[in-house]
Design an enzyme around this catalytic site. Structure first.
Site, mmCIF file in Angstrom:
data_model
loop_
_atom_site.group_PDB
_atom_site.id
_atom_site.type_symbol
_atom_site.label_atom_id
_atom_site.label_comp_id
_atom_site.label_asym_id
_atom_site.label_seq_id
_atom_site.Cartn_x
_atom_site.Cartn_y
_atom_site.Cartn_z
ATOM 1 N N HIS A 194 0.816 -1.221 0.000
ATOM 2 C CA HIS A 194 0.000 0.000 0.000
ATOM 3 C C HIS A 194 0.845 1.266 0.000
ATOM 4 O O HIS A 194 0.517 2.244 -0.666
ATOM 5 C CB HIS A 194 -0.918 0.017 1.229
ATOM 6 N N GLU A 436 0.314 -17.609 -19.353
ATOM 7 C CA GLU A 436 1.268 -17.476 -18.254
ATOM 8 C C GLU A 436 1.682 -18.829 -17.678
ATOM 9 O O GLU A 436 2.350 -18.904 -16.660
ATOM 10 C CB GLU A 436 0.728 -16.543 -17.163
ATOM 11 N N ASN A 459 5.299 -12.534 -15.702
ATOM 12 C CA ASN A 459 5.665 -12.733 -14.286
ATOM 13 C C ASN A 459 5.501 -14.201 -13.909
ATOM 14 O O ASN A 459 6.375 -14.804 -13.283
ATOM 15 C CB ASN A 459 4.776 -11.892 -13.360
ATOM 16 N N ASP A 460 4.359 -14.762 -14.300
ATOM 17 C CA ASP A 460 4.125 -16.174 -14.000
ATOM 18 C C ASP A 460 4.763 -17.095 -15.027
ATOM 19 O O ASP A 460 5.266 -18.155 -14.674
ATOM 20 C CB ASP A 460 2.615 -16.453 -13.913
ATOM 21 N N CYS A 507 1.907 -8.338 -20.634
ATOM 22 C CA CYS A 507 1.538 -7.454 -19.524
ATOM 23 C C CYS A 507 2.349 -7.728 -18.263
ATOM 24 O O CYS A 507 2.067 -7.163 -17.213
ATOM 25 C CB CYS A 507 0.045 -7.535 -19.239
HETATM 26 C C1 PEP Z 1 1.807 -12.024 -14.903
HETATM 27 O O1 PEP Z 1 1.793 -13.137 -14.375
HETATM 28 O O2 PEP Z 1 2.716 -11.639 -15.681
HETATM 29 C C2 PEP Z 1 0.746 -11.034 -14.641
HETATM 30 C C3 PEP Z 1 0.697 -9.917 -15.303
HETATM 31 O O3 PEP Z 1 -0.145 -11.330 -13.670
HETATM 32 P P1 PEP Z 1 0.146 -11.191 -12.094
HETATM 33 O O4 PEP Z 1 1.429 -10.443 -11.920
HETATM 34 O O5 PEP Z 1 -1.035 -10.474 -11.538
HETATM 35 O O6 PEP Z 1 0.234 -12.629 -11.659
HETATM 36 MG MG MG Z 2 0.026 -13.863 -13.408
#
Ligand code: PEP
Ligand code: MG
Length: 583
Positions: A194, A436, A459-460, A507
């Site tokens: 936060h 992902e 990210n995943d 993303c």
């Molecule tokens: C990702 O996994 O790249 C993603 C954008 O989702 P999050 O970071 O919310 O898991």
């Molecule tokens: Mg993700």
């Protein structure tokens, strides 16, 4: 005076030079004292009064934040208010005072400490965040128990200073707006805590996650804080101050230059354009997305609407949030991701069985298909909001084609249900999936026949492809976005998407790194979605390079054996052109 340097997590960009203001940590516990039967009820009365005064203060504060920064940030304080009614805290404290006949101040502090410890042992981001919320509320109640009016320590600040603390509570962070705070440094926290979100919303440079920093400086020490790189220097020498003042000016000029790019497209020197969209977690961030020149919202993480509260958001509340995003970003599209709960994102109103391996457990679309009550409400709200703009619905954590087919069938059912109710629904909603999980990347040719777009969640995808937990700092050096395995999967996904005539975006955080963004551009990704304040940086990068050069380089680069060799090659080819002069 001893000069020290620290490296933390850059949480809000910008450079600030100034004096430190250390926030004192209020002592939670005081020694136990036995009290008489008559004093028991007096202590309980005091406690109830302290809860009442804290609640009134928090409500006032929430309303101020609401009018200044919007509903989502204000809802952080709703989470605080819930603690004041939480039976685990309130009822238990009263019971212990009655049973053990001990002073309220001791019993309350001890109970808070126990709860903090429980939160700490539950190793996930949601409870870590609850910890600082509870601590914030407890401090407030304790001041009232001591018969004082709660006033923030920030009231003692008389000049512009940099706030340094173990953790900065959301109320202190929001209050900083009215004080003279020019930066935040905390020992704990992450880019999505936060404090970090508030710092970015307030445009205050911040570095978080600097262990033990409070033990190694005092109020009044001169500091340099670089929120772009995560560097903190305590008692810098004259040359450093001089150098950072120069950097600060360069950064200002650089920011102004970036701001001037606002209305230009993210187009390479040879005329190839890429869509540049924004990732948002709170619907208020859509303003920042517009301000930084986004061509849409590429990822709205709706699970944040479900967190930090004790009830589920109603259909009407969700319609309101989604309509705001769609309306505000219009005429550009908004990609709204259905809730991605589970993994490290939990919500309190739902009781989930504890899983040994939550990242491979019941999360994302899996959870939604199991809890269709929650999923249906969200889909109804999305379809109802769809007439406010250009809606794209996206499902997270898809690992097979059946999940997509089931989710699409639900959307169709709900569309018909709404039509029967006479509620209008936009008939050109695009449906997409996040890629992902490696299995989704490997069957992307089949998935492409079911959907209108892909958005690669790196990210995943990196975590699952490399088997490297994205939150584990012990193996953080292995978390390599440019690993050839990751890039090869991305190339395959783009190829399959284009073969079937659909577009593909990225993303994940990887798109925020200029060299990785060039690699993605070279792999012919159609859209990059990054946090609003990173948009100008990535736009600048794209506008400095040629697509053909990037594409050619990517043809060879995937044969290199390591992520570091790939980064080196990208740096050698494009580094001079795109890397920042003041880093
Ligand atoms: C990702 O996994 O790249 C993603 C954008 O989702 P999050 O970071 O919310 O898991
Ligand atoms: Mg993700």
């Amino acid at each position: 005076m001893k000069r020290l340097t620290f490296q933390g997590i850059p949480a809000s960009p910008g450079i600030t030079i100034g004096k430190a203001f250390l926030l004192d940590v209020a002592e939670l516990t005081v020694p136990a004292q036995s009290i008489s039967e008559a004093e028991v009820e007096i202590n309980i009365k005091q406690f109830r009064r302290a809860l009442q005064s804290s609640s009134e203060e928090l409500k006032r504060f929430r309303d101020q934040v609401h009018s200044g920064l919007g509903q989502d940030l204000a809802s952080i304080f709703d989470a605080h208010l819930q603690f004041l009614k939480d039976p685990m805290l309130v009822d238990e404290v009263i019971e212990i005072v009655r049973e053990e006949k001990l002073n309220i101040r001791h019993v309350f502090g001890k109970r808070v400490k126990e709860m903090l410890l429980q939160f700490e042992q539950m190793d996930n981001a949601f409870f870590r965040e609850r910890k600082s919320d509870l601590y914030d509320v407890a401090r407030r109640v304790i001041t009232h128990l001591q018969g004082q009016r709660y006033s923030s320590a920030l009231d003692q600040m008389e000049e512009e200073m940099i706030l340094v603390a173990h953790d900065i509570s959301p109320s202190d962070a929001a209050y900083s707006q009215q004080r003279h705070v020019t930066g935040f440094i905390t020992e704990i926290g992450s880019q999505t805590s936060h404090t970090a979100i508030l710092a970015r919303a307030l445009a205050i440079p911040a570095v978080v996650g600097v262990p033990n920093v409070t033990h190694q400086m005092q109020t009044g020490n001169v500091l340099i804080l670089d929120g772009t790189t995560g560097t903190v220097i305590v008692n810098p020498n004259e040359e450093e101050i001089e150098m950072y003042r120069k950097k600060q000016n360069e950064y200002k000029i650089f920011e102004e230059g970036l701001a001037a790019l606002r209305t230009y497209p993210a187009e390479t020197t040879d005329g190839y354009r890429i869509e540049l969209a924004a990732n948002i977690e709170l619907h208020e961030e859509v303003n920042a997305a517009r301000q930084y020149g986004a061509n849409g919202v590429g990822l709205y993480r709706t699970e944040f609407l479900f967190m930090n509260r004790s009830d589920l958001p109603s259909e009407a509340e969700q319609v309101e949030a989604y309509s705001t995003v769609l309306r505000e970003i219009s005429p550009y599209p908004a990609t709204i991701r259905t809730i991605d709960l589970g993994g490290d994102k939990f919500i309190s109103p739902l009781e989930f069985p504890r899983e040994l391996n939550p990242d491979l457990g019941c999360r994302g679309i899996r959870l939604c298909l199991q809890r269709q009550d929650i999923f249906r409400t969200q889909l109804r709200a999305l379809l109802r909001a769809s007439t406010c703009g250009t809606l794209r619905i996206m499902f997270p954590m898809v690992s097979n084609i059946e999940e997509v087919q089931q989710a699409k069938a639900l959307i169709q059912e709900i569309r018909e249900e709404l039509q029967q109710e006479g509620i209008p629904v936009n008939d050109s909603i695009e449906i997409g999936v996040m890629i992902e999980v490696p299995s989704a990347a490997l069957i992307s040719d089949q998935l492409a026949t079911e959907v209108d777009f892909f958005s690669i969640g790196t990210n995943d995808l990196i975590q699952y492809t490399l088997s490297v937990d994205r939150r584990n700092e012990r193996i953080a050096y292995m978390y390599a976005p440019l690993h050839p395995a990751v890039l090869r999967l991305i190339r395959r996904v783009v190829h399959n998407a284009h073969k079937h005539g659909i577009w593909v975006g990225v993303c994940g955080e990887m798109a925020s790194d200029p060299l990785a963004a060039i690699a993605l551009r070279g792999l012919d990704v159609d859209e990059l979605s990054v946090s609003p304040f990173t948009i100008p940086l990535i736009k600048r990068t794209i506008r400095l390079i040629s697509f053909i050069d990037a594409w050619r380089l990517m043809e060879d680069i995937l044969e290199l054996p390591t992520a570091s060799a790939i980064r080196e090659k990208l740096n050698e080819t494009f580094g001079k052109k795109v890397l920042l002069p003041f880093k």
